[in-house]
Design a protein around this motif. Structure first.
Motif, short mmCIF file in Angstrom:
data_model
loop_
_atom_site.label_atom_id
_atom_site.label_comp_id
_atom_site.label_asym_id
_atom_site.label_seq_id
_atom_site.Cartn_x
_atom_site.Cartn_y
_atom_site.Cartn_z
N GLY A 1 0.78 -1.23 0.00
CA GLY A 1 0.00 0.00 0.00
C GLY A 1 0.81 1.28 0.00
N ASP A 2 2.10 1.22 0.33
CA ASP A 2 2.93 2.42 0.37
C ASP A 2 3.42 2.71 -1.05
OD1 ASP A 2 4.72 4.48 0.69
OD2 ASP A 2 5.85 3.53 2.31
N MET A 3 2.63 3.46 -1.78
CA MET A 3 2.91 3.69 -3.20
C MET A 3 4.18 4.50 -3.43
SD MET A 3 -1.01 4.58 -4.20
CE MET A 3 -0.60 5.22 -5.81
N THR A 4 4.59 5.31 -2.45
CA THR A 4 5.76 6.16 -2.62
C THR A 4 7.02 5.34 -2.89
OG1 THR A 4 4.79 7.76 -1.11
CG2 THR A 4 7.13 7.97 -1.53
N GLY A 5 7.12 4.15 -2.30
CA GLY A 5 8.34 3.36 -2.41
C GLY A 5 8.25 2.24 -3.41
N HIS B 1 3.29 -0.23 -8.40
CA HIS B 1 2.79 1.12 -8.23
C HIS B 1 1.61 1.38 -9.17
CE1 HIS B 1 2.74 5.45 -9.38
NE2 HIS B 1 2.83 5.63 -8.09
N THR B 2 1.73 0.94 -10.40
CA THR B 2 0.67 1.15 -11.40
C THR B 2 -0.63 0.50 -10.96
OG1 THR B 2 2.42 1.03 -13.06
CG2 THR B 2 0.14 0.97 -13.86
N ARG B 3 -0.53 -0.70 -10.40
CA ARG B 3 -1.73 -1.44 -9.97
C ARG B 3 -2.50 -0.65 -8.91
NH1 ARG B 3 -2.51 -5.74 -6.06
NH2 ARG B 3 -0.32 -5.51 -5.50
N TYR B 4 -1.79 -0.13 -7.91
CA TYR B 4 -2.45 0.66 -6.86
C TYR B 4 -2.99 1.97 -7.42
CZ TYR B 4 -0.62 -2.32 -3.09
OH TYR B 4 -0.36 -3.36 -2.23
N ARG B 5 -2.18 2.63 -8.23
CA ARG B 5 -2.56 3.96 -8.71
C ARG B 5 -3.81 3.90 -9.57
NH1 ARG B 5 0.47 9.12 -8.20
NH2 ARG B 5 -0.59 10.57 -9.57
N ARG B 6 -3.91 2.86 -10.40
CA ARG B 6 -5.09 2.72 -11.26
C ARG B 6 -6.37 2.55 -10.44
NH1 ARG B 6 -2.52 -1.19 -15.96
NH2 ARG B 6 -1.70 0.49 -17.29
N LEU B 7 -6.26 1.91 -9.29
CA LEU B 7 -7.43 1.74 -8.43
C LEU B 7 -7.94 3.07 -7.89
CD1 LEU B 7 -6.37 -1.36 -6.28
CD2 LEU B 7 -8.22 -1.28 -7.97
N LEU B 8 -7.05 4.05 -7.78
CA LEU B 8 -7.37 5.29 -7.08
C LEU B 8 -7.54 6.50 -7.97
CD1 LEU B 8 -4.85 4.83 -4.14
CD2 LEU B 8 -7.33 4.63 -3.98
N MET B 9 -6.93 6.49 -9.15
CA MET B 9 -6.90 7.71 -9.97
C MET B 9 -8.29 8.25 -10.26
SD MET B 9 -3.79 7.14 -12.70
CE MET B 9 -4.32 8.54 -13.67
N GLY B 10 -9.23 7.37 -10.59
CA GLY B 10 -10.57 7.82 -10.93
C GLY B 10 -11.33 8.40 -9.75
N LEU C 1 -7.99 -6.33 -3.64
CA LEU C 1 -6.84 -6.33 -2.74
C LEU C 1 -7.14 -7.20 -1.52
CD1 LEU C 1 -5.89 -2.52 -2.72
CD2 LEU C 1 -4.94 -4.33 -4.18
N ASP C 2 -6.09 -7.83 -0.96
CA ASP C 2 -6.30 -8.59 0.26
C ASP C 2 -6.29 -7.64 1.46
OD1 ASP C 2 -3.60 -8.10 1.07
OD2 ASP C 2 -2.91 -9.93 0.09
N ASP C 3 -6.60 -8.17 2.64
CA ASP C 3 -6.75 -7.31 3.82
C ASP C 3 -5.47 -6.57 4.16
OD1 ASP C 3 -9.34 -8.10 3.96
OD2 ASP C 3 -9.20 -9.12 5.90
#
Length: 404
Positions: A92-96, A102-111, A225-227
């Motif tokens: 979950g720490d996208m910065t690192g 990173h792309t997988r997490y960011r795509r979930l949130l960008m919209g 995503l898992d817990d």
């Protein structure tokens, strides 16, 4: 052929602030930038990498996928950092992270953080701001702006967006501040991260059992995503949403009160608000540095950065680069400050930048209009600065005004 400065004498990252102006970058960064905007730098662990102080150089590195954000590949530029390699970013720490994680997490949130969606929150930001201005007025002249106004405005909003109980703020704000501290011991940081993850895990389980209308419930239901990932991503979003905007509100107020002409312009001309926020982001750059490490040999600004070398990007110096901004050391709320690096650049550019813009654009002018005689309640040199934190600003900001 790139000009190779590997034989040049490496410098140490300047961190001491010059006397007189709490808004300027560390003393000596401007000289280093003018001499050579990308130069060799000695890191505390003995690594010899690079220091980027020029706007063009920093922007190029931030946009180049050949430079990694992974913690375990970078060398820490500040004294007192943990010895040995840094641990990898937790879930979950996208910065690192780099692509594809990173792309997988960011795509979930960008919209969920688009300009349109964030502008729809304007009315709610106005309501929260008005409520906190009432609270400040109730405290009376001499009140500390930080806990009464600067911290609650973004905290209330990020809690509502995520579905985090604001009543729990003492727990998670304390943990978030420990994670932001540049002086916290490794065991303190680990305990804070563990505590924050455990808190978010409890929320994830609650949302799974009884979903509500918020971002965390949406992620639990739809993200796949898992817990552990959900807990980490929730902790990352909560910490990011709490601290940076709070410091921009407090430090931005400090800067405006230190320049009454600029404050008067923001107060009197509502159309200046959005541009003033961009200029304050440029001028203050509360996130001073970030680090990237070369995955392969890369030429930047006519110089060769070799695979494995870390580059510290002094974003505060880059945002004061006279090659990019005229009269860069002056605060000018009428300036077109587009292109600043206050929100970063490239794939890691701040995900919540549109939310921060709405909060700052509403809250700062509202504060100045509500209290037309607002001023510092102590000498500027006595304002306690956050020199011990990774996000710069003020620990407190006592203010006063003339009561009717």
């Amino acid at each position: 052929m790139p000009y190779d400065h590997h034989d040049a004498e490496p410098v140490v990252l300047p961190t001491a602030r010059a006397a007189g102006c709490p808004f300027d970058p560390a003393a000596g960064l401007d000289r280093l930038r003018e001499e050579r905007p990308l130069r060799r730098m000695a890191y505390p662990d003995g690594h010899v990498g690079w220091l980027a102080t020029g706007h063009a150089e920093c922007r190029a590195i931030l946009a180049d996928p050949r430079f990694s954000s992974r913690y375990e590949l970078m060398h820490h530029p500040l004294p007192g950092a943990p010895e040995g390699p840094l641990p990898p970013a937790p879930p979950g720490d996208m910065t690192g992270m780099d692509a594809p994680e990173h792309t997988r997490y960011r795509r979930l949130l960008m919209g969920r953080f688009t300009v349109r969606r964030m502008r729809l929150l304007t009315e709610r930001v106005e309501e929260i701001t008005a409520d906190r201005l009432d609270a400040l007025a109730a405290r009376g002249p001499g009140a500390d702006l930080v806990p009464v106004f600067a911290q609650p405005v973004p905290a209330l909003l990020i809690c509502e967006l995520l579905g985090v109980p604001y009543a729990d703020r003492e727990t998670f704000q304390r943990q978030a501040l420990t994670l932001m501290s540049a002086q916290a011991a490794p065991e303190e940081r680990e305990a804070a991260m563990t505590g924050l993850m455990e808190y978010m895990h409890g929320l994830v389980l609650a949302k799974r059992a009884e979903p509500t209308d918020d971002l965390l419930s949406d992620l639990v239901r739809d993200s796949g995503l898992d817990d552990r990932e959900l807990s980490g991503l929730g902790a990352f979003l909560l910490a990011a949403g709490l601290d940076t905007t709070a410091n921009m509100l407090a430090h931005g107020t400090f800067a405006l009160l230190s320049d009454p002409e600029q404050a008067a312009a923001v107060r009197a001309e509502p159309e200046l608000a959005a541009g003033a926020v961009e200029e304050l982001m440029r001028y203050l750059t509360v996130a001073h540095t970030t680090v990237r490490s070369a995955l392969e040999d890369v030429e930047v600004g006519g110089q060769l950065v070799r695979a494995g070398e870390s580059v510290t990007l002094a974003l505060d110096a880059a945002n004061r680069d006279p090659r990019r901004f005229d009269d860069p050391d002056s605060l000018d709320v009428r300036r077109a400050a587009t292109g600043h690096l206050g929100f970063g650049h490239g794939v890691h550019q701040c995900l919540g930048q549109q939310l921060a813009r709405v909060e700052l654009t509403v809250a700062l002018p509202a504060l100045l209009r509500r209290f037309p005689t607002l001023r510092l309640a102590l000498a500027p040199e006595d304002v306690p600065l956050r020199t011990d934190m990774n996000i710069y600003g003020v620990h407190s900001l006592p203010v006063t005004w003339d009561e009717d």
